[in-house]
Design a protein around this motif. Sequence first.
Motif: not given
Length: 198
Positions: A45-61
């Motif tokens: 993996y040479t590039m990260p994926i871009v995410c938004y962190y949803v704190k209440e669900d502890d998930q990365y969208v």
Amino acid sequence: MAFFSPVYQVIAVPIEKIVPNTYNPNAIAPPEMKLLYDSIKEDGYTMPIVCYYVKEDDQYVIVDGFHRYRVMLDYPDIREREGGMLPVSVIDKSIDNRMASTIRHNRARGTHDVDLMSNIIQELHELGRSDAWISRHLGMDRDEILRLKQITGLAALFRDVAFGEAWRPVEDESYQEEPEAVCLEASLEEKEAARKMR
């Protein structure tokens, strides 16, 4: 305060905590998906994926990088080698700005599914975003936005558009219907002229 790009704070996130967004219109054909797998297999993996962190669900969208995420889901060898962890760059933006980010990332390199793009225009409109905002943030001209709105067929998307009155044909008493052969010939000439104009 100086701007600090998210790429300088890449984190490793377990794939189980990462979820796709519901609006990504980018599509990759199977051969390109296989090529992406080959690339990740050979180069990592040479590039990260871009995410938004949803704190209440502890998930990365996912905002960008869905197909890199899919490679890890679909290929056990990649998942095992990476320890089930994906490199993630986190952005903190509202949903409309995340949609815009997804479109900007995709338009710079990929293709879009027209129906999904139309749905995004509709969602942004429902979030209160104007055509000017959509144009500026998604890199679209007004005609493209109008065409995508037309695909959805929703009158609500046009409530702020001023329309003039339609013209009404005037009955012409002197008009006589031409013979069918003449009309057909004229029709063929018009088609040929239109073809040459393309």
